[in-house]
Motif scaffolding. Structure first.
Motif, short mmCIF file in Angstrom:
data_model
loop_
_atom_site.label_atom_id
_atom_site.label_comp_id
_atom_site.label_asym_id
_atom_site.label_seq_id
_atom_site.Cartn_x
_atom_site.Cartn_y
_atom_site.Cartn_z
N GLY A 164 0.79 -1.58 0.16
CA GLY A 164 0.32 -0.18 -0.07
C GLY A 164 1.58 1.30 0.42
O GLY A 164 2.29 1.32 -0.25
N LEU A 165 -0.09 2.32 0.00
CA LEU A 165 0.81 4.23 0.49
C LEU A 165 0.35 4.51 1.89
O LEU A 165 -0.41 3.94 2.19
N LEU A 166 2.13 4.76 2.22
CA LEU A 166 1.63 5.10 3.72
C LEU A 166 1.91 7.08 3.64
O LEU A 166 2.11 7.37 2.65
N THR A 167 0.60 7.80 3.91
CA THR A 167 0.74 9.15 3.43
C THR A 167 0.92 10.13 5.46
O THR A 167 0.09 8.69 6.13
N LEU A 168 1.42 10.83 5.36
CA LEU A 168 1.68 11.21 6.19
C LEU A 168 -0.27 11.51 7.01
O LEU A 168 -1.12 12.28 5.62
N PRO A 169 0.13 12.41 8.13
CA PRO A 169 -1.48 13.05 8.45
C PRO A 169 -2.41 14.36 7.44
O PRO A 169 -3.40 14.34 7.69
N ASP A 170 -1.05 15.29 7.64
CA ASP A 170 -2.12 16.26 6.36
C ASP A 170 -1.47 15.82 4.57
O ASP A 170 -1.60 16.93 4.15
N GLY A 171 -1.44 14.53 4.26
CA GLY A 171 -2.47 14.00 3.16
C GLY A 171 -0.79 13.93 2.46
O GLY A 171 0.52 14.82 3.12
N PRO A 172 -0.50 13.41 1.17
CA PRO A 172 0.77 13.48 0.32
C PRO A 172 1.39 14.34 1.01
O PRO A 172 0.75 15.63 0.82
N ALA A 173 2.50 14.91 0.73
CA ALA A 173 3.42 15.66 0.84
C ALA A 173 5.12 15.97 -0.27
O ALA A 173 5.66 14.72 -0.34
N PRO A 174 4.90 16.79 -1.08
CA PRO A 174 6.58 16.41 -1.96
C PRO A 174 7.42 16.85 -1.16
O PRO A 174 7.76 16.78 0.41
N GLY A 175 8.83 16.40 -1.49
CA GLY A 175 10.67 16.40 -0.75
C GLY A 175 10.55 15.48 -0.15
O GLY A 175 10.14 14.41 -0.55
N ARG A 176 12.18 15.65 0.68
CA ARG A 176 12.66 14.65 1.12
C ARG A 176 11.81 14.04 2.01
O ARG A 176 10.74 14.66 2.37
N ARG A 177 12.28 13.03 2.49
CA ARG A 177 11.44 12.21 4.00
C ARG A 177 12.50 11.61 4.40
O ARG A 177 13.79 11.33 4.63
N HIS A 178 12.45 11.84 6.04
CA HIS A 178 13.84 11.12 7.09
C HIS A 178 12.44 10.53 7.91
O HIS A 178 11.60 10.49 8.55
N VAL A 179 13.17 8.80 8.00
CA VAL A 179 12.56 7.98 8.82
C VAL A 179 13.26 7.39 9.45
O VAL A 179 14.75 7.31 9.17
N VAL A 180 12.55 7.03 11.05
CA VAL A 180 13.39 5.91 12.11
C VAL A 180 12.59 4.68 12.43
O VAL A 180 11.86 5.00 12.38
#
Length: 299
Positions: A260-276
């Motif tokens: 599936g796709l994981l979207t942020l609370p405010d919806g899809p966003a452009p730009g880089r991601r930082h993950v932990v």
């Protein structure tokens, strides 16, 4: 964050836990250098008055760590004389902070990793080697470092005083050229390295089998969550950067399930991601890196 499955695949419920973010007054006039979520679930932001300058101008500098604990309490810590231009940040169980420069051109550089006490004073420094992709502290205070491909060291575990406590050398991890994903929870670590992308469990204190490896067909993930026999991989190449691929562990391999796709609370966003990655959880940030969204595989 929300999970959306591809057509024709089993439906999954949306997951919308709270976002972790610092109070606005702490960062509205400051630059976010880096941020992380520690092994106990507290989020930390390293803030400065301005962005890093070319050529190392302005080093060292003073910085502010804003910590938001799981219950919502906020803690501020001023750090003095930080030397890392592109830093990694985490917190030790006793309250000290670890700040490390991602690049160390000279392996003898003893100042790459700085340890600061609760008053923000440097208490020690040491080197863990160039090309840090991930730096995560576990519940016992060990510092796990995963390197990208400009350093063949792979994955290593260090003490908080700079003693090398475990190394992936000789561990028979296939295709370990770049530590794409690293998950540290409790005192164990999970990794998904380039080029073969196996799922690797590392428990140095387990004498009979400190490293377990599962073959895996899911390529390019930047984060991995594990809960029992279930696993989820986040990220991928190109248009798959928000892919969330689920799998189940067999004796020797990861059996792929829905994607599936994981979207942020405010919806899809452009730009880089930082993950932990921490245990069953994957924390995701998008620019301007002031809030963490949380996906929990255990829900």
């Amino acid at each position: 964050m929300a999970v959306t499955t591809h057509p024709g695949e089993p439906a999954r419920a949306e997951d919308r836990p709270h976002s972790l973010r610092p109070p606005p007054r702490s960062h509205h006039d400051r630059h976010v250098l880096t941020s992380t979520v520690d092994v106990f679930g507290a989020a930390h932001w390293l803030l400065t008055e301005r962005a890093p300058q070319p050529g190392g101008e302005g080093l060292p500098f003073d910085a502010l760590v804003v910590s938001v604990h799981p219950g919502g309490d906020v803690e501020l810590t001023e750090l003095s004389a930080v030397r890392a231009r592109w830093p990694h940040l985490d917190r030790l169980p006793d309250g000290r902070f670890v700040v490390a420069a991602s690049r160390a051109r000279r392996y003898e550089d003893a100042n790459q990793v700085q340890v600061f006490d609760a008053l923000g004073r440097e208490t020690s420094s040491f080197s863990v080697g160039d090309a840090i992709e991930h730096l995560l502290v576990d519940e016992a205070g060990h510092i796990w470092v995963g390197h990208f491909d400009e350093n063949p060291a792979g994955i290593r575990r260090w003490s908080a005083t700079g003693r090398l406590a475990w190394t992936s050398d000789g561990a028979r991890i296939p295709g370990l050229f770049d530590c794409y994903a690293l998950n540290v929870s409790g005192t164990a670590a999970w990794a998904c390295p380039y080029t073969d992308f196996p799922l690797v469990e590392i428990r140095p204190n387990r004498p009979d089998r400190p490293v377990r490896v599962w073959a895996n067909r899911i390529r390019g993930a930047k984060a991995a969550a594990v809960h029992g026999e279930r696993v989820a991989f986040y990220g991928g190449y190109g248009e798959e950067r928000d892919r969330l691929a689920h799998g189940e562990l067999t004796e020797t391999s990861v059996e792929p399930k829905e994607v599936g796709l994981l979207t942020l609370p405010d919806g899809p966003a452009p730009g880089r991601r930082h993950v932990v990655s921490r245990g069953s959880r994957i924390y995701v940030q998008a620019e301007p890196f002031t809030a963490w969204g949380v996906f929990d595989l255990s829900r």
